[in-house]
Write a protein that holds these residues in place. Structure first.
Motif, PDB file in Angstrom:
ATOM      1  N   GLN A 161       0.820  -1.210   0.000  1.00 15.13           N
ATOM      2  CA  GLN A 161       0.000   0.000   0.000  1.00 15.13           C
ATOM      3  C   GLN A 161       0.857   1.264   0.000  1.00 15.13           C
ATOM      4  O   GLN A 161       0.425   2.309  -0.480  1.00 15.13           O
ATOM      5  N   SER A 162       2.098   1.147   0.542  1.00 15.32           N
ATOM      6  CA  SER A 162       3.000   2.300   0.529  1.00 15.32           C
ATOM      7  C   SER A 162       3.789   2.387  -0.768  1.00 15.32           C
ATOM      8  O   SER A 162       4.127   3.476  -1.238  1.00 15.32           O
ATOM      9  N   LEU A 163       4.107   1.216  -1.320  1.00 19.44           N
ATOM     10  CA  LEU A 163       4.939   1.204  -2.521  1.00 19.44           C
ATOM     11  C   LEU A 163       4.142   1.505  -3.793  1.00 19.44           C
ATOM     12  O   LEU A 163       4.682   2.057  -4.749  1.00 19.44           O
ATOM     13  N   ILE A 164       2.865   1.107  -3.816  1.00 26.07           N
ATOM     14  CA  ILE A 164       2.032   1.316  -5.006  1.00 26.07           C
ATOM     15  C   ILE A 164       1.165   2.559  -4.783  1.00 26.07           C
ATOM     16  O   ILE A 164       0.339   2.596  -3.861  1.00 26.07           O
ATOM     17  N   PRO A 165       1.322   3.586  -5.588  1.00 21.99           N
ATOM     18  CA  PRO A 165       0.531   4.819  -5.398  1.00 21.99           C
ATOM     19  C   PRO A 165      -0.966   4.560  -5.571  1.00 21.99           C
ATOM     20  O   PRO A 165      -1.378   3.606  -6.230  1.00 21.99           O
ATOM     21  N   GLU A 166      -1.758   5.433  -4.967  1.00 24.54           N
ATOM     22  CA  GLU A 166      -3.198   5.304  -5.131  1.00 24.54           C
ATOM     23  C   GLU A 166      -3.578   5.638  -6.585  1.00 24.54           C
ATOM     24  O   GLU A 166      -2.850   6.309  -7.304  1.00 24.54           O
ATOM     25  N   VAL A 167      -4.724   5.135  -6.965  1.00 27.83           N
ATOM     26  CA  VAL A 167      -5.203   5.307  -8.349  1.00 27.83           C
ATOM     27  C   VAL A 167      -5.803   6.700  -8.526  1.00 27.83           C
ATOM     28  O   VAL A 167      -6.545   7.193  -7.666  1.00 27.83           O
ATOM     29  N   ASP A 168      -5.452   7.348  -9.636  1.00 24.56           N
ATOM     30  CA  ASP A 168      -6.060   8.631 -10.000  1.00 24.56           C
ATOM     31  C   ASP A 168      -7.402   8.330 -10.665  1.00 24.56           C
ATOM     32  O   ASP A 168      -7.450   7.718 -11.743  1.00 24.56           O
ATOM     33  N   ASN A 169      -8.486   8.742 -10.017  1.00 23.30           N
ATOM     34  CA  ASN A 169      -9.818   8.427 -10.526  1.00 23.30           C
ATOM     35  C   ASN A 169     -10.152   9.110 -11.858  1.00 23.30           C
ATOM     36  O   ASN A 169     -11.110   8.734 -12.527  1.00 23.30           O
ATOM     37  N   HIS A 170      -9.374  10.151 -12.233  1.00 22.70           N
ATOM     38  CA  HIS A 170      -9.625  10.823 -13.503  1.00 22.70           C
ATOM     39  C   HIS A 170      -9.130   9.986 -14.684  1.00 22.70           C
ATOM     40  O   HIS A 170      -9.582  10.184 -15.815  1.00 22.70           O
ATOM     41  N   CYS A 171      -8.196   9.088 -14.428  1.00 22.87           N
ATOM     42  CA  CYS A 171      -7.702   8.201 -15.502  1.00 22.87           C
ATOM     43  C   CYS A 171      -7.314   6.865 -14.857  1.00 22.87           C
ATOM     44  O   CYS A 171      -6.146   6.521 -14.751  1.00 22.87           O
TER      45      CYS A 171
END
Length: 765
Positions: free
Chosen positions: A664-674
């Motif tokens: 969860q720290s290594l993988i960035p959160e998803v940008d909901n716009h794309c």
């Protein structure tokens, strides 16, 4: 007159012919046989000292020697006292016979037998009574001896058959029994005494009647003076010596090795082993001292091998050969036992050679379930991320299971079989339990296999006898052998591995120092469990004691230890976790840096479990994602998306990682716009329906409570444990109805097929 003389001569001639013909006919129908009195068997130490002897059916011990092993002083005495014309007559000395007959007739009793050495040998081979018929039989057998054997061969027969009192026959057995030395080392006084002893062995035994023995010796000295065999000064010097014999003791060292060699070489009279006599005494003392510290009916075994030539220097097959309660006559060095964890070094060495790991490869010590392995205890006794070196040194089971599962248990067992280490199990179907002791083997074969770590990857059979050839067979590379040995090094130049079999039945410690291989086993020969008997607690102290003894011995004899040099194929490199490969320390994917021994410049990436490799949803190692300028994860076709490489830890390690190392720290959160299309493969395992540390209350009047739980995330099969017991197995998002009855704190544990773990606690009020 002339005719009469011719008749007499003719009669004599035909009589001689008749006698000769009769002799050769009798020789044909009654052949001489010396196999009738087969010599007994003696096991020797490396220096020639008897370790153990096997008497014949009458309890007689003979130690056969050759003529060149007999001291000249003894031969001088024997020939001048017993038979001065031995090399001149044809086995019978008529003058001596006539003189003996005259003495016996005039004295009306037997004064002398007039027997030559050849006649004495005939009587020893074919005993007879003191009658005329008996004497004729003796003469016949004597002539046979002279016909079929040389004088030296007849003399050798006498030296090895003459009686020396009690159950001792032959000069060799007498020399060791009375004086504790080989015949060639006899003093003049001892040689004289042993030359006369066969004349009356029971009456002149020096251990019982030293005064009689001394008088007989001095009588012989007078005969030597009469014939001027020795100078007067020498005779007077010998006469002044007292008769002193070695405290008579049967050779009783290494009994189980002696029995083993006797069975292996049943037709060999003298078996020359490689046993170091002083070391064997010390090892048997160690066993005797340890005996009272062991539980009842426990035994132990110690095997010491010089790996420079694979000669067996010490062999203790049981704690006490004479202790029936401890099964002392069962040889635990050649018995089948479970090896516990002692096979793990071979698995690591083979994996290094196969390019699967290096010395600091990231392995997983986490709970797991598969069709072949089901952990029974899900507490905190797991290391999580562990290096190959630490996993081997701490003898962790799950990392070893991870390796053998990927390497292949049948391939592993086949490799060991090829070097003389067969593994036996029910059905003989190799599986991953073999690496944890799920098969049986013999200590001698195991110690032989450990020679790979001392002999540059070559395995050599143990050499129990001096005649055994030194053979070698390739097993692992020199570099892999060196790296694995370094992974096992503890202290005092000793690399070792412990082992404890299932149910505490076998405690092991196998060690390698610069010169010796050391095998230690402790347990009950009948296989009864002994609770609390661990290799590290029970066998290692004995191993360290033996190792100290061996190193002190090397210093005492001022013999330098063989050098252990690093092969050119091995280099030291800095690698990073979780990738297991070289990265700059400043790289954001270098979470933990390690110094690793590398073989052939190959730096393999971090392994994953076979389950994770077969289900690629939860990938570890390098993954590629796309991020935008804000650092958020986006689809690859989004504007401003650029590729980013991220090194992920194996999913099963999540619970043991620092927060910043988790996915969860290594993988960035998803940008909901794309957003990223498809299922998010980085969704962690979760449970809906219960929160960690939640207080659960029962409805009024109800004795239990049922909680509906739904797993979220994870992959494949899922196993549910309540308070350490498996309660349910589900697949995918299948729900579970958890029924709880007992009040108090409860532990819920969820494990998925990829190795992901979720723990939570709750309290039922």
């Amino acid at each position: 007159m002339k005719k009469r003389l011719l008749k007499i001569l003719a009669f004599l001639f035909f009589s001689i012919l008749l006698l000769l013909g009769s002799f050769f006919v009798a020789d044909y129908f009654y052949p001489l046989s010396i196999t009738k009195n087969k010599t007994t068997q003696t096991i020797l130490a490396q220096d020639g000292t008897p370790l153990w002897r096997f008497a014949d059916e009458n309890g007689i011990w003979r130690y056969p020697i050759k003529l060149d092993e007999v001291p000249n002083d003894y031969l001088d005495v024997l020939l001048n006292y017993e038979d001065r014309h031995f090399y001149d007559h044809f086995g019978i000395n008529p003058v001596s016979l006539l003189r003996a007959a005259w003495q016996n007739i005039t004295n009306k009793r037997i004064i002398s037998g007039g027997s030559t050495i050849s006649m004495q040998v005939a009587r020893l081979l074919y005993p007879h009574d003191r009658s005329m018929a008996g004497k004729l039989q003796q003469i016949f057998r004597t002539l046979q001896l002279e016909l079929h054997f040389t004088k030296d061969e007849i003399l050798t027969l006498y030296i090895n058959r003459a009686p020396f009192g009690g159950t001792i026959e032959g000069l060799g057995a007498a020399s060791w029994s009375y004086f504790g030395k080989k015949p060639k080392a006899l003093t003049r006084s001892e040689a004289v005494l042993l030359a006369v002893l066969p004349q009356a062995p029971s009456r002149l035994r020096p251990d019982r009647y030293p005064e009689r023995a001394k008088q007989a010796r001095d009588k012989v000295l007078a005969r030597l003076a009469q014939y001027q065999v020795w100078s007067p000064d020498i005779i007077e010097q010998v006469r002044k010596e007292e008769v002193w014999v070695y405290p008579r003791k049967k050779p009783q060292l290494a009994p189980l090795l002696a029995r083993r060699l006797s069975q292996q070489y049943p037709d060999v009279d003298i078996i020359r082993s490689n046993i170091d006599l002083s070391l064997q005494y010390s090892l048997e003392d160690i066993a005797a001292n340890r005996k009272n510290q062991l539980p009842a009916k426990n035994s132990l075994a110690i095997l010491v091998v010089d790996h420079t030539d694979m000669s067996v220097k010490g062999y203790v097959g049981s704690v006490d050969f004479n202790d029936k309660d401890r099964f002392g006559q069962v040889d635990m060095i050649s018995s089948l036992r479970s090896p516990g964890s002692t096979l793990k070094p071979f698995m690591y060495a083979l994996a290094i050679d196969d390019g699967m790991i290096h010395s600091e490869s990231l392995l997983q010590d986490t709970p797991r379930i598969s069709s072949d392995y089901r952990p029974t205890n899900f507490d905190e006794d797991f290391y999580g991320p562990i290096s190959a070196s630490d996993a081997l040194k701490n003898s962790l089971n799950l990392p070893a299971v991870e390796l053998i599962e990927l390497y292949g248990p049948k391939r592993f067992a086949g490799k060991l079989f090829s070097i003389g280490l067969p593994l036996q199990s029910k059905g003989n179907d190799p599986n991953i339990s073999y690496i944890l002791g799920g098969a049986s083997l013999r200590m001698d074969n195991l110690v032989s296999a450990y020679s790979a770590f001392a002999r540059h990857g070559q395995v050599s059979p143990l050499r129990f006898t001096q005649a055994a050839p030194l053979l070698s067979k390739p097993f692992i590379s020199d570099g892999s052998a060196w790296i694995t040995r370094q992974m096992l090094v503890n202290n005092h130049q000793l690399a070792y591995k412990t082992g404890t079999s299932y149910g505490y039945r076998d405690a092991w410690a196998i060690g390698v120092n610069p010169r010796y291989l050391i095998g230690i086993w402790v347990g009950r020969p009948d296989g009864t469990p002994v609770v609390g008997q661990y290799g590290s607690l029970t066998a290692v102290p004995i191993l360290q004691q033996v190792n100290t003894l061996l190193l002190n011995k090397e210093r005492r004899i001022n013999r330098p230890l063989p050098l252990v040099t690093k092969p050119t194929t091995v280099t030291l490199e800095k690698i990073c976790w979780p990738s297991g490969q070289k990265l700059p320390a400043t790289d954001e994917n270098c979470h933990r840096q390690k110094n690793a021994w590398i073989l052939n410049n190959m730096i393999p990436p971090t392994l994953d479990t076979l389950t994770a490799l077969n289900n690629n949803i939860y990938r570890s190692g390098w993954v590629t994602i796309w991020v935008n300028d804000a650092g958020k994860r986006v689809s690859a076709d989004c504007s401003n998306a650029h590729k980013k490489q991220v090194a992920l830890w194996p999913i099963a390690l999540e619970n043991w990682l620092l927060p910043k190392e988790r996915r969860q720290s290594l993988i960035p959160e998803v940008d909901n716009h794309c957003p990223v299309f498809g299922k998010d493969i980085f969704l962690p395992l979760n449970i809906i329906g219960l929160q960690d540390k939640q207080l659960v209350k029962r409805l009024p009047g109800q004795q239990d409570v049922t909680i509906d739980l739904t797993p979220q995330g994870g992959v494949g099969e899922k196993w549910w444990f309540l308070d350490g017991k498996l309660i349910e197995k589900t697949y995918g998002d299948q729900k579970v109805a958890l029924t709880v009855t007992h009040k108090g704190l409860h532990h819920l544990f969820l494990l998925d097929q990829s190795g992901q773990i979720l723990r939570m606690t709750f309290t039922l009020d």
